[in-house]
Design a protein around this motif. Structure first.
Motif, PDB file in Angstrom:
ATOM      1  N   THR B  79       0.834  -1.202   0.000  1.00 42.27           N
ATOM      2  CA  THR B  79       0.000   0.000   0.000  1.00 42.27           C
ATOM      3  C   THR B  79       0.873   1.258   0.000  1.00 42.27           C
ATOM      4  OG1 THR B  79      -1.632  -1.219   1.289  1.00 42.27           O
ATOM      5  CG2 THR B  79      -1.912   1.158   1.168  1.00 42.27           C
ATOM      6  N   LEU B  80       1.927   1.214   0.793  1.00 48.83           N
ATOM      7  CA  LEU B  80       2.830   2.362   0.876  1.00 48.83           C
ATOM      8  C   LEU B  80       3.472   2.647  -0.485  1.00 48.83           C
ATOM      9  CD1 LEU B  80       4.386   4.349   2.838  1.00 48.83           C
ATOM     10  CD2 LEU B  80       6.178   2.620   2.890  1.00 48.83           C
ATOM     11  N   VAL B  81       4.002   1.609  -1.099  1.00 45.99           N
ATOM     12  CA  VAL B  81       4.729   1.785  -2.358  1.00 45.99           C
ATOM     13  C   VAL B  81       3.810   2.255  -3.487  1.00 45.99           C
ATOM     14  CG1 VAL B  81       6.044   0.580  -4.145  1.00 45.99           C
ATOM     15  CG2 VAL B  81       6.534   0.161  -1.728  1.00 45.99           C
ATOM     16  N   ILE B  82       2.668   1.572  -3.617  1.00 47.58           N
ATOM     17  CA  ILE B  82       1.753   1.895  -4.721  1.00 47.58           C
ATOM     18  C   ILE B  82       1.210   3.319  -4.593  1.00 47.58           C
ATOM     19  CG2 ILE B  82      -0.446   1.295  -5.809  1.00 47.58           C
ATOM     20  CD1 ILE B  82       1.152  -1.020  -6.266  1.00 47.58           C
ATOM     21  N   ASN B  83       1.073   3.789  -3.345  1.00 46.19           N
ATOM     22  CA  ASN B  83       0.398   5.074  -3.151  1.00 46.19           C
ATOM     23  C   ASN B  83       1.320   6.229  -2.778  1.00 46.19           C
ATOM     24  OD1 ASN B  83      -2.519   4.185  -3.399  1.00 46.19           O
ATOM     25  ND2 ASN B  83      -1.735   2.749  -1.873  1.00 46.19           N
ATOM     26  N   LEU B  84       2.617   6.018  -2.955  1.00 45.34           N
ATOM     27  CA  LEU B  84       3.579   7.068  -2.564  1.00 45.34           C
ATOM     28  C   LEU B  84       3.297   8.432  -3.192  1.00 45.34           C
ATOM     29  CD1 LEU B  84       7.206   5.645  -2.390  1.00 45.34           C
ATOM     30  CD2 LEU B  84       5.923   6.840  -0.618  1.00 45.34           C
ATOM     31  N   ARG B  85       2.722   8.423  -4.385  1.00 44.50           N
ATOM     32  CA  ARG B  85       2.488   9.705  -5.058  1.00 44.50           C
ATOM     33  C   ARG B  85       1.600  10.638  -4.232  1.00 44.50           C
ATOM     34  NH1 ARG B  85      -0.944   6.165  -7.186  1.00 44.50           N
ATOM     35  NH2 ARG B  85      -3.107   6.723  -7.602  1.00 44.50           N
ATOM     36  N   TYR B  86       0.774  10.050  -3.346  1.00 48.32           N
ATOM     37  CA  TYR B  86      -0.093  10.907  -2.534  1.00 48.32           C
ATOM     38  C   TYR B  86       0.703  11.807  -1.590  1.00 48.32           C
ATOM     39  CZ  TYR B  86      -4.013   8.244  -4.324  1.00 48.32           C
ATOM     40  OH  TYR B  86      -4.933   7.671  -5.151  1.00 48.32           O
ATOM     41  N   ILE B  87       1.936  11.397  -1.267  1.00 47.77           N
ATOM     42  CA  ILE B  87       2.769  12.264  -0.435  1.00 47.77           C
ATOM     43  C   ILE B  87       3.043  13.556  -1.195  1.00 47.77           C
ATOM     44  CG2 ILE B  87       5.095  12.549   0.539  1.00 47.77           C
ATOM     45  CD1 ILE B  87       5.020   9.709   1.439  1.00 47.77           C
ATOM     46  N   LEU B  88       3.352  13.402  -2.487  1.00 50.47           N
ATOM     47  CA  LEU B  88       3.599  14.587  -3.315  1.00 50.47           C
ATOM     48  C   LEU B  88       2.334  15.428  -3.450  1.00 50.47           C
ATOM     49  CD1 LEU B  88       5.727  12.982  -6.172  1.00 50.47           C
ATOM     50  CD2 LEU B  88       6.519  14.559  -4.408  1.00 50.47           C
ATOM     51  N   MET B  89       1.204  14.742  -3.664  1.00 52.24           N
ATOM     52  CA  MET B  89      -0.048  15.479  -3.860  1.00 52.24           C
ATOM     53  C   MET B  89      -0.444  16.225  -2.594  1.00 52.24           C
ATOM     54  SD  MET B  89      -2.334  12.958  -6.196  1.00 52.24           S
ATOM     55  CE  MET B  89      -1.645  12.201  -7.662  1.00 52.24           C
ATOM     56  N   SER B  90      -0.371  15.546  -1.448  1.00 51.41           N
ATOM     57  CA  SER B  90      -0.740  16.204  -0.193  1.00 51.41           C
ATOM     58  C   SER B  90       0.211  17.356   0.125  1.00 51.41           C
ATOM     59  CB  SER B  90      -0.749  15.205   0.968  1.00 51.41           C
ATOM     60  OG  SER B  90      -1.894  14.395   0.903  1.00 51.41           O
ATOM     61  N   SER B  91       1.495  17.184  -0.201  1.00 54.12           N
ATOM     62  CA  SER B  91       2.455  18.261   0.045  1.00 54.12           C
ATOM     63  C   SER B  91       2.106  19.471  -0.814  1.00 54.12           C
ATOM     64  CB  SER B  91       3.878  17.810  -0.294  1.00 54.12           C
ATOM     65  OG  SER B  91       4.220  16.680   0.453  1.00 54.12           O
ATOM     66  N   SER B  92       1.780  19.189  -2.081  1.00 56.97           N
ATOM     67  CA  SER B  92       1.408  20.271  -2.985  1.00 56.97           C
ATOM     68  C   SER B  92       0.134  20.963  -2.485  1.00 56.97           C
ATOM     69  CB  SER B  92       1.209  19.701  -4.391  1.00 56.97           C
ATOM     70  OG  SER B  92       0.871  20.700  -5.294  1.00 56.97           O
ATOM     71  N   MET B  93      -0.819  20.149  -2.040  1.00 59.21           N
ATOM     72  CA  MET B  93      -2.089  20.695  -1.550  1.00 59.21           C
ATOM     73  C   MET B  93      -1.865  21.550  -0.292  1.00 59.21           C
ATOM     74  SD  MET B  93      -5.614  18.657  -0.638  1.00 59.21           S
ATOM     75  CE  MET B  93      -5.990  17.966  -2.238  1.00 59.21           C
ATOM     76  N   SER B  94      -0.900  21.158   0.551  1.00 54.12           N
ATOM     77  CA  SER B  94      -0.650  21.887   1.799  1.00 54.12           C
ATOM     78  C   SER B  94      -0.359  23.362   1.532  1.00 54.12           C
ATOM     79  CB  SER B  94       0.518  21.258   2.562  1.00 54.12           C
ATOM     80  OG  SER B  94       1.754  21.628   1.975  1.00 54.12           O
ATOM     81  N   GLN B  95       0.228  23.636   0.369  1.00 52.88           N
ATOM     82  CA  GLN B  95       0.596  25.014   0.051  1.00 52.88           C
ATOM     83  C   GLN B  95      -0.576  25.846  -0.446  1.00 52.88           C
ATOM     84  OE1 GLN B  95       3.772  26.361   0.840  1.00 52.88           O
ATOM     85  NE2 GLN B  95       3.424  24.491   1.983  1.00 52.88           N
ATOM     86  N   LYS B  96      -1.695  25.191  -0.707  1.00 50.87           N
ATOM     87  CA  LYS B  96      -2.869  25.935  -1.172  1.00 50.87           C
ATOM     88  C   LYS B  96      -3.834  26.245  -0.032  1.00 50.87           C
ATOM     89  CE  LYS B  96      -4.789  25.555  -5.185  1.00 50.87           C
ATOM     90  NZ  LYS B  96      -4.279  26.668  -5.988  1.00 50.87           N
ATOM     91  N   LEU B  97      -3.512  25.730   1.161  1.00 51.13           N
ATOM     92  CA  LEU B  97      -4.417  25.916   2.291  1.00 51.13           C
ATOM     93  C   LEU B  97      -4.072  27.181   3.060  1.00 51.13           C
ATOM     94  CD1 LEU B  97      -4.434  22.211   3.501  1.00 51.13           C
ATOM     95  CD2 LEU B  97      -6.225  23.376   2.209  1.00 51.13           C
ATOM     96  N   ASP B  98      -5.098  27.734   3.689  1.00 53.74           N
ATOM     97  CA  ASP B  98      -4.913  28.906   4.514  1.00 53.74           C
ATOM     98  C   ASP B  98      -4.308  28.475   5.857  1.00 53.74           C
ATOM     99  OD1 ASP B  98      -5.306  31.161   6.192  1.00 53.74           O
ATOM    100  OD2 ASP B  98      -6.796  31.876   4.748  1.00 53.74           O
ATOM    101  N   LYS B  99      -3.278  29.197   6.282  1.00 47.52           N
ATOM    102  CA  LYS B  99      -2.625  28.866   7.553  1.00 47.52           C
ATOM    103  C   LYS B  99      -3.608  28.894   8.721  1.00 47.52           C
ATOM    104  CE  LYS B  99       0.445  31.845   6.664  1.00 47.52           C
ATOM    105  NZ  LYS B  99       1.495  32.857   6.570  1.00 47.52           N
ATOM    106  N   LYS B 100      -4.615  29.766   8.598  1.00 48.50           N
ATOM    107  CA  LYS B 100      -5.546  29.944   9.719  1.00 48.50           C
ATOM    108  C   LYS B 100      -6.707  28.948   9.688  1.00 48.50           C
ATOM    109  CE  LYS B 100      -5.607  34.082   8.498  1.00 48.50           C
ATOM    110  NZ  LYS B 100      -5.625  35.469   8.070  1.00 48.50           N
TER     111      LYS B 100
END
Lengths: 102, 246
Positions: B79-100
């Motif tokens: 599961t970890l290996v097949i879905n590693l790309r989600y780490i990149l996606m979630s990291s990218s998404m983190s930058q679109k969120l409001d800090k507050k």
């Protein structure tokens, strides 16, 4: 010993959740480094492009109809960009091509 | 009050953009249900799996692990290996969120980070309101789950031609997300073209084609996005433009 389905599922789902959750909880501020910011900004474009091509060509089982779906999809997206219309246009292109070819 | 309205607007917008996702999911998850059925998984089990995992390749892999009666450690690693790309996606998404933004959203959003929901969310201009993702999930999750249950319960019922046509729906949507950006911005146009070209080469050339598609996605994403960031770093204002409210 046989492992229960739901135990398997619990392990898979938890692993998946952690992968998705960690970056969102750990990276809570705006990254200032312009290279890292740029990297994260480019990620979606690259990932989605890599996932779409050439996989889309093989999705239908016939390269011709897959290619038709791709070309029409790109053209519609270029002029319109509406998610639903582009998705539908690609599907229709495949459908019609398959009718002609097969 | 204004904030509540804003959330509602985003939620509804999410539902609208989630409809093509649900449509595409239905076709894919149908095939997934059929695979689950062949592995001896009941419709109820398959439905539960889809509702909590929302991951196509990840679920196919998990079904294989179950069918092979492998260990739980193998399940976690696969599961970890097949879905590693989600780490990149979630990291990218983190930058679109409001800090507050309230912290709870950082625990809820990951339940719905799929390729497609991530795709439409990164397409949002400026800051991302989490209710947009929830709106999309409201239609996409049932589409994904019901498709799986039906596939597992009855096998092939859709006419083959329809099923074939629907199989490109999600790809069509991906195009609708990346092409408009590429049209407006030359760097993105080159980026998308290079990504597709390299992906094509990796899937066709001997040796390179031995790399699994999951690994290919991660490898190319990291290398190409890093190269682009190095060659064409984005200056402040491009993304910073704003985004009133939350």
């Amino acid at each position: 010993m046989e492992i229960n389905f739901y135990v398997y599922l619990l392990v898979a789902a938890s692993t998946l959740y952690i992968i998705r959750m960690l970056p969102l909880t750990l990276i809570r501020r705006d990254i200032k480094n312009k290279y890292i910011r740029s990297f994260l900004y480019y990620v979606p474009f690259v990932t989605l492009a890599v996932m779409t091509f050439p996989a889309m060509l093989y999705a239908t089982g016939s390269i011709v109809s897959g290619l038709a779906g791709f070309v029409i999809g790109v053209a519609l997206a270029f002029f319109d960009g509406n998610l639903f219309r582009v998705a539908l246009g690609s599907c229709l292109a495949v459908f019609i091509t398959e009718l002609i070819v097969k | 009050m204004e904030k509540a309205n804003n959330n509602r607007t985003w939620y509804i917008k999410g539902i609208k953009d989630g409809i093509p996702i649900a449509l595409g999911y239905f076709a894919v998850s149908f095939a997934l249900g059929i695979t689950a059925r062949e592995a001896g998984i009941t419709p109820l089990q398959a439905g539960c799996m889809s509702a909590v995992m929302l991951a196509s390749a990840g679920q196919f892999a998990a079904i294989n692990v179950i069918a092979a009666a492998d260990t739980l450690i193998q399940m976690a690693v696969t599961t970890l290996v097949i879905n590693l790309r989600y780490i990149l996606m979630s990291s990218s998404m983190s930058q679109k969120l409001d800090k507050k933004m309230p912290f709870i959203h950082r625990l809820l959003l990951p339940c719905f980070v799929t390729d497609e929901i991530f795709g439409i969310a990164s397409n949002v201009e400026g800051r991302l309101n989490p209710f947009y993702n929830y709106g999309a999930a409201t239609v996409a999750v049932p589409g994904w789950t019901l498709g799986t249950i039906l596939g597992a319960a009855v096998g092939a019922i859709l006419p083959e031609r329809i099923e074939t046509a629907l199989s490109v729906a999600l790809y069509g949507m991906f195009l609708a997300i990346i092409i408009p950006g590429a049209r407006k911005n030359k760097v993105l146009a080159v980026l998308v073209s290079v990504s597709m070209l390299l992906s094509f080469l990796f899937s066709e050339l001997p040796v390179l084609s031995a790399i699994s598609s999951g690994t290919r996605i991660i490898l190319l994403t990291v290398v190409i996005a890093a190269a682009a960031a190095f060659l064409r770093p984005i200056e402040e204002e491009t993304e910073e433009e704003a985004v009133h409210g939350d």
